[in-house]
Enzyme design. Structure first.
Site, mmCIF file in Angstrom:
data_model
loop_
_atom_site.group_PDB
_atom_site.id
_atom_site.type_symbol
_atom_site.label_atom_id
_atom_site.label_comp_id
_atom_site.label_asym_id
_atom_site.label_seq_id
_atom_site.Cartn_x
_atom_site.Cartn_y
_atom_site.Cartn_z
ATOM 1 N N ASP A 329 -1.456 6.222 -3.654
ATOM 2 C CA ASP A 329 -0.981 5.087 -2.869
ATOM 3 C C ASP A 329 -1.164 3.832 -3.694
ATOM 4 O O ASP A 329 -1.995 3.809 -4.592
ATOM 5 C CB ASP A 329 -1.881 4.908 -1.634
ATOM 6 N N ASP A 649 -3.714 7.934 3.507
ATOM 7 C CA ASP A 649 -4.679 7.386 4.457
ATOM 8 C C ASP A 649 -4.232 7.494 5.906
ATOM 9 O O ASP A 649 -5.032 7.557 6.804
ATOM 10 C CB ASP A 649 -5.031 5.929 4.113
ATOM 11 N N ASP A 653 0.137 11.293 6.761
ATOM 12 C CA ASP A 653 -0.052 11.754 5.383
ATOM 13 C C ASP A 653 -0.701 13.140 5.339
ATOM 14 O O ASP A 653 -0.719 13.791 4.295
ATOM 15 C CB ASP A 653 -0.957 10.778 4.610
HETATM 16 P P1 ATP Z 1 0.674 2.362 0.298
HETATM 17 O O1 ATP Z 1 1.275 3.627 0.766
HETATM 18 O O2 ATP Z 1 0.717 2.107 -1.123
HETATM 19 O O3 ATP Z 1 -0.659 2.059 0.929
HETATM 20 P P2 ATP Z 1 1.697 0.215 1.785
HETATM 21 O O4 ATP Z 1 0.383 0.059 2.434
HETATM 22 O O5 ATP Z 1 2.245 -0.954 1.087
HETATM 23 O O6 ATP Z 1 1.753 1.342 0.786
HETATM 24 P P3 ATP Z 1 2.782 0.569 4.369
HETATM 25 O O7 ATP Z 1 1.458 0.219 4.920
HETATM 26 O O8 ATP Z 1 3.541 1.706 4.904
HETATM 27 O O9 ATP Z 1 2.728 0.777 2.843
HETATM 28 O O10 ATP Z 1 3.646 -0.750 4.455
HETATM 29 C C1 ATP Z 1 5.003 -0.739 4.162
HETATM 30 C C2 ATP Z 1 5.606 -2.077 4.493
HETATM 31 O O11 ATP Z 1 5.424 -2.347 5.872
HETATM 32 C C3 ATP Z 1 4.978 -3.241 3.760
HETATM 33 O O12 ATP Z 1 5.655 -3.496 2.562
HETATM 34 C C4 ATP Z 1 5.140 -4.380 4.719
HETATM 35 O O13 ATP Z 1 6.375 -5.014 4.530
HETATM 36 C C5 ATP Z 1 5.144 -3.712 6.073
HETATM 37 N N1 ATP Z 1 3.838 -3.815 6.736
HETATM 38 C C6 ATP Z 1 2.661 -3.440 6.264
HETATM 39 N N2 ATP Z 1 1.666 -3.674 7.127
HETATM 40 C C7 ATP Z 1 2.243 -4.224 8.215
HETATM 41 C C8 ATP Z 1 1.778 -4.679 9.490
HETATM 42 N N3 ATP Z 1 0.486 -4.639 9.836
HETATM 43 N N4 ATP Z 1 2.673 -5.188 10.348
HETATM 44 C C9 ATP Z 1 3.964 -5.231 10.043
HETATM 45 N N5 ATP Z 1 4.479 -4.820 8.875
HETATM 46 C C10 ATP Z 1 3.647 -4.331 7.966
#
Ligand code: ATP
Length: 927
Positions: A329, A649, A653
């Site tokens: 991730d 996480d 997943d």
């Molecule tokens: P990874 O898998 O590397 O942890 P990540 O944490 O960036 O990736 P996600 O958490 O799925 O992936 O987030 C994807 C997208 O969703 C982010 O790029 C953001 O634009 C949006 N996002 C993340 N957190 C939130 C939230 N709490 N509320 C709304 N949108 C969110």
């Protein structure tokens, strides 16, 4: 009877009867009292093996039984000294075996405790995390997607909450939960929609519930015996070694019988030969092997814990050493997960935000000028959504140190409770005067549609004086699809394709500089409009703008990725974030080589497996992926022959984590479900910890090979010297008690020390080994046999020379036997240093492993004691030997190392190729 009716109670009745409060939960003192009274919230465990049983088990060993038989016979024949010594050796052996197993068992149990689940509860008005086993009735528990329900709960709030209860009800589809009263008295479990059952898991949404039953009183407790998982803690290698052990027993017994028969045919006394045969069989069988393997694994696992990697499934320790791809991730694992909003884009205006970290001081600038937000409705709207569509809380705490010093101007320290992405927005809003607190009185949250990694957005429904407002934030590219209007120059206008393109471009510009980008939208709801589901709520939205936040890469990760590359391990980034953000960070970390591919979830979806297989080896970044894409990536890599380590996480997943060869979860941010599916938990969520674990995994495997090499070569030497002597019609070169001594002291202690040996320097410069590799691969089998043969021949040679000089007297024979004994011991003690290196004895500093030096010294001293302490001489049938004999002993014991050393120099044997190939192709990894 009362308990059956929890679902019928209203919230206040429920809380009254449990003596709890919705907002402040139980007082910590009350919780402690209840815990004392009702016990821990645990399902009673299966029986543990008591230490006494463990000790007694040592005597059940087949070889020990043979030895005991031999003792009995010695006793009956009046050989009391022999009998007593054998008994002493058996007891010593058993105690050693017991200590080894006890220690292994204890560390395995400690491991389980480390990965025990926790729960988020309100105690005394504060949200705290406690061990799930410390929950008591009346506790108010928070649940979110991915959590395992820690006790039986009655819900008092539920937001799009779905729970998978198949273990309990057989219902395979997650069921929606609510907090309303259910009137009916008798209800099957599956219909108790306002109750959460211990052990089931939250697949979506969030909820709050009060604990109504704990431990064995829960529904799960009632059927605990039926569902308790018993996970095998035996590794494939342990299993294979056990089978090898069985084979070796047969071989050793066969050879022993031959030795005994040959001895008797050559005129040796039958009783003497019988005892020699039994001792030889005992010595030849590496019965300590499984225990030493367990010790090596357990100690290795403890070293891993020190390096922040918690092993949940022991077999994965072996697989770790074979990993050829790590799929990681991005957020939090490769990056710090400490976000700060630095840029805002709104209706074509580019704004910059000052300030660092979670400290909510700073301003917003346009063209270098600080903005006055009083009349800027667009920005205010964005800040309003940031603050209200948010669950993170900013906490100001004075550092303990400053409190103690009572400094006049304590520097406030800001910490965050909740998701860092939301934290960054809380900080932004607070910085610019629109904190959630300041809006609290005007807006009340009615409903939340929680964030999930499929929709990649979150919404809240708020009521205010003028009606109802829906606020949404999320990944801009996906959020824009739900928007029909846009706030442009302070006016709401239709979201035309041109305007959409402008927004998208602005997002891309931010993403290109490695910013994580979020979009914001809202709409007012008509009073009659239904708003029960996400689909009903999240449409026809008004797009407001974008916020870009930095999330710096973790400092140590770049080096860890370079280490991986040298170790022939490919690093792949898999993220839900925007492709350009992902690529920019991959570039900063050195993940992406020239010509490497970055693929988006959409592209992946459009491909069939064959197309994916063609690209998977050269793809280094997967962006905007959903959890189910991860599973496809794992499978594609596995089809290409890779051994895949995969992090995750979230709740979704879990399938990919399970399917990976090494599933890895996050100790801090990971959900219970992902942790349970994983083999390895990173207690610091850090990528470099994976690399450390792989290094340990490789080291453990090599150590196991080291002591197998030592033990088996020693055993071959012991058998061979006896076998050749009997075939040549010579007297016994070693008396039984000497053989048992060599087996116990010379073999046991140094082998254990090898199990904790330091890894060779180039361990992480070699290709990953194939998962199918035989333990004797890379010439280990040859090394064992050739060294064993050399030790056998040299010992026999020293025996024969001394025997000839003794002129056939009884004393001459004893002297020759003593020389043979000393030669065998010395040859093994020299060999043990050889075993530390895959090359030769001169390759490593022999004094590096202190345990080994200590083990060898004590073996040596004990041998000298047996030779020179008069009281011991009759027991061990030794005589003191002089300078001439010692010269012979040293020459004979040194020859094997000398010969093998020359062999390795000539043939460069055992040299493993280092891997400098990059990028890594599938061909370079054998599976
Ligand atoms: P990874 O898998 O590397 O942890 P990540 O944490 O960036 O990736 P996600 O958490 O799925 O992936 O987030 C994807 C997208 O969703 C982010 O790029 C953001 O634009 C949006 N996002 C993340 N957190 C939130 C939230 N709490 N509320 C709304 N949108 C969110």
């Amino acid at each position: 009877m009362e308990q059956l009716k929890w679902h019928q109670m209203g919230t206040s009745e429920l809380l009254d009867s449990l003596g709890s409060s919705q907002d402040s939960g139980l007082k910590p003192s009350a919780a402690a009292e209840r815990l004392e009274k009702h016990g821990h919230n645990e399902l009673s465990e299966g029986e543990r093996i008591s230490p006494i049983i463990l000790l007694l088990n040592q005597f059940k060993d087949f070889m020990v039984l043979i030895l005991m038989g031999a003792t009995l016979i010695s006793g009956l024949l009046g050989e009391y000294l022999d009998a007593i010594t054998i008994v002493a050796i058996i007891v010593l052996n058993a105690v050693l075996g017991f200590l080894q197993e006890f220690r292994a068992e204890r560390s395995l149990r400690a491991l389980k405790e480390l990965s025990a689940p926790s729960a988020k509860v309100i105690r005394g008005g504060e949200l705290v995390t406690v061990a799930a086993k410390d929950l008591v009735t009346g506790d108010i528990v928070y649940l979110e997607s991915g959590d395992r329900v820690p006790a039986d709960l009655r819900f008092i709030e539920a937001n799009s909450c779905y729970i998978e209860e198949s273990a309990l009800t057989g219902e395979s589809v997650p069921v929606g939960k609510h907090a309303a009263v259910i009137g009916e008295e008798e209800l099957p479990l599956g219909d108790q929609r306002n109750i959460g059952f211990m052990g089931t898991m939250v697949t979506r949404g969030t909820a709050r519930g009060v604990v109504i039953r704990t431990g064995m009183a829960t529904e799960m407790g009632k059927i605990a015996g039926l569902i308790q998982e018993t996970e095998s803690m035996e590794t494939p290698l342990q299993h294979r070694l056990e089978q090898l052990g069985k084979l070796l027993i047969v071989v050793a017994i066969g050879l022993t019988v031959m030795v005994v028969v040959a001895g008797i045919l050559h005129g040796q006394p039958a009783y003497g030969m019988f005892l020699a045969g039994v001792s030889l069989a005992v010595a030849a069988i590496p019965e300590g092997l499984p225990a030493i393997v367990t010790i090596a694994l357990a100690l290795g696992v403890q070293r891993m814990i020190k390096r922040k990697a918690i092993v949940r499934k022991l077999p994965s320790v072996e697989t770790l050493g074979c990993a050829s791809v790590i799929c990681s991730d991005k957020t939090g694992t490769l990056t710090q997960n400490k976000m700060t909003v630095t840029h805002v884009w709104i209706g074509g205006r580019k704004l910059e935000v000052s300030g660092e970290g979670y400290d909510p001081t700073g301003a917003i600038y346009e063209d270098g000028k600080a903005l006055d937000l009083k009349n800027d409705q667009s920005i205010k709207r964005l800040l309003q959504i940031s603050a209200l569509c948010n669950n993170a809380v900013l906490v100001r705490s004075e550092p303990e140190e400053q409190k103690r010093r009572k400094s006049k101007e304590p520097q406030p320290e800001w910490t965050l409770k909740g998701d860092p992405t939301e934290g960054a927005l809380t900080v932004l809003a607070t910085k610019l005067g629109s904190s959630a607190k300041s809006l609290e009185a005007l807006y009340q949250r009615v409903k939340e549609f929680p964030f999930d990694s499929e929709r990649k957005r979150m919404s809240v429904l708020l009521s205010h004086q003028g009606g109802r407002l829906l606020c949404t934030k999320g990944a801009p590219d996906m959020l824009m699809e739900q928007c029909a209007y846009v706030l442009w120059d302070g006016k709401v206008v239709p979201f035309t394709n041109t305007l959409k393109r402008k927004c998208a471009e602005a997002g891309e510009v931010m993403a290109l500089s490695a910013l994580r980008v979020l979009g914001f939208a809202y709409r007012d709801l008509r009073s009659t409009e239904r708003c029960e589901t996400e689909a009903e709520a999240e449409n026809n939205l008004i797009f407001v703008g974008l916020a870009g936040m930095i999330d710096p890469p973790r400092r140590e990760v770049k080096d860890a990725i370079a280490t991986c590359r040298r170790a022939g391990i490919k690093t792949v980034m898999i993220t839900g974030d925007h492709q350009l953000t992902a690529e920019a960070i991959a570039g900063q970390l050195g993940i992406m080589p020239r010509g490497g591919i970055a693929m988006s979830g959409r592209q992946l979806e459009a491909m069939d497996d064959e197309q994916l297989d063609r690209l998977v080896d050269n793809t280094y970044v997967y962006a905007r992926v959903s959890p189910e894409h991860k599973l496809r990536i794992v499978k594609a890599l596995q089809r290409k022959g890779h051994v895949v380590a995969m992090t995750g996480d979230g709740v979704n997943d879990a399938p990919a984590i399970k399917a990976a060869d090494i599933g890895i979860s996050m100790g801090i941010t990971g959900t219970d479900v992902s942790k349970e599916a994983s083999a390895l938990v990173l207690s610091d969520d850090n990528f470099s910890t994976i690399v450390a674990a792989i290094e340990e995994g490789r080291g453990i495997y090599e150590n196991i090979r080291k002591f197998i090499r030592y033990l088996l070569a020693s055993n071959v030497g012991e058998i061979l010297v006896m076998f050749l002597a009997m075939m040549a019609g010579l007297p016994l070169p070693l008396v039984p008690i000497q053989i048992l001594w060599v087996n116990l002291v010379t073999d046991g202690l140094p082998a254990m020390a090898l199990g904790v040996d330091q890894a060779e320097k180039d361990l992480m410069q070699q290709k990953p080994r194939s998962a199918k590799e035989n333990i004797f691969a890379r010439r280990l089998g040859w090394k064992i046999i050739s060294r064993g043969v050399l030790i056998g021949i040299c010992t026999l040679g020293a025996f024969w020379i001394t025997l000839r000089e003794g002129g056939g007297t009884a004393e001459g024979l004893m002297k020759a036997q003593t020389v043979a004994f000393a030669t065998l011991v010395m040859a093994q003690l020299i060999h043990v240093f050889d075993c530390r290196s895959s090359r030769s004895i001169f390759h490593r500093n022999p004094f590096q492993n202190k345990y080994l030096v200590l083990a060898v010294l004590s073996s040596l001293l004990l041998m000298l004691g047996v030779l020179y302490i008069e009281a011991l001489q009759p027991i061990f049938k030794t005589v003191p030997i002089g300078f001439r004999e010692w010269c012979l002993v040293f020459v004979a014991a040194g020859i094997p190392t000398f010969v093998m050393g020359i062999g390795s120099v000539l043939g460069k044997s055992g040299k493993t190729k280092t891997n400098s190939k990059w990028p890594l192709g599938p061909q370079s990894v054998a599976r």
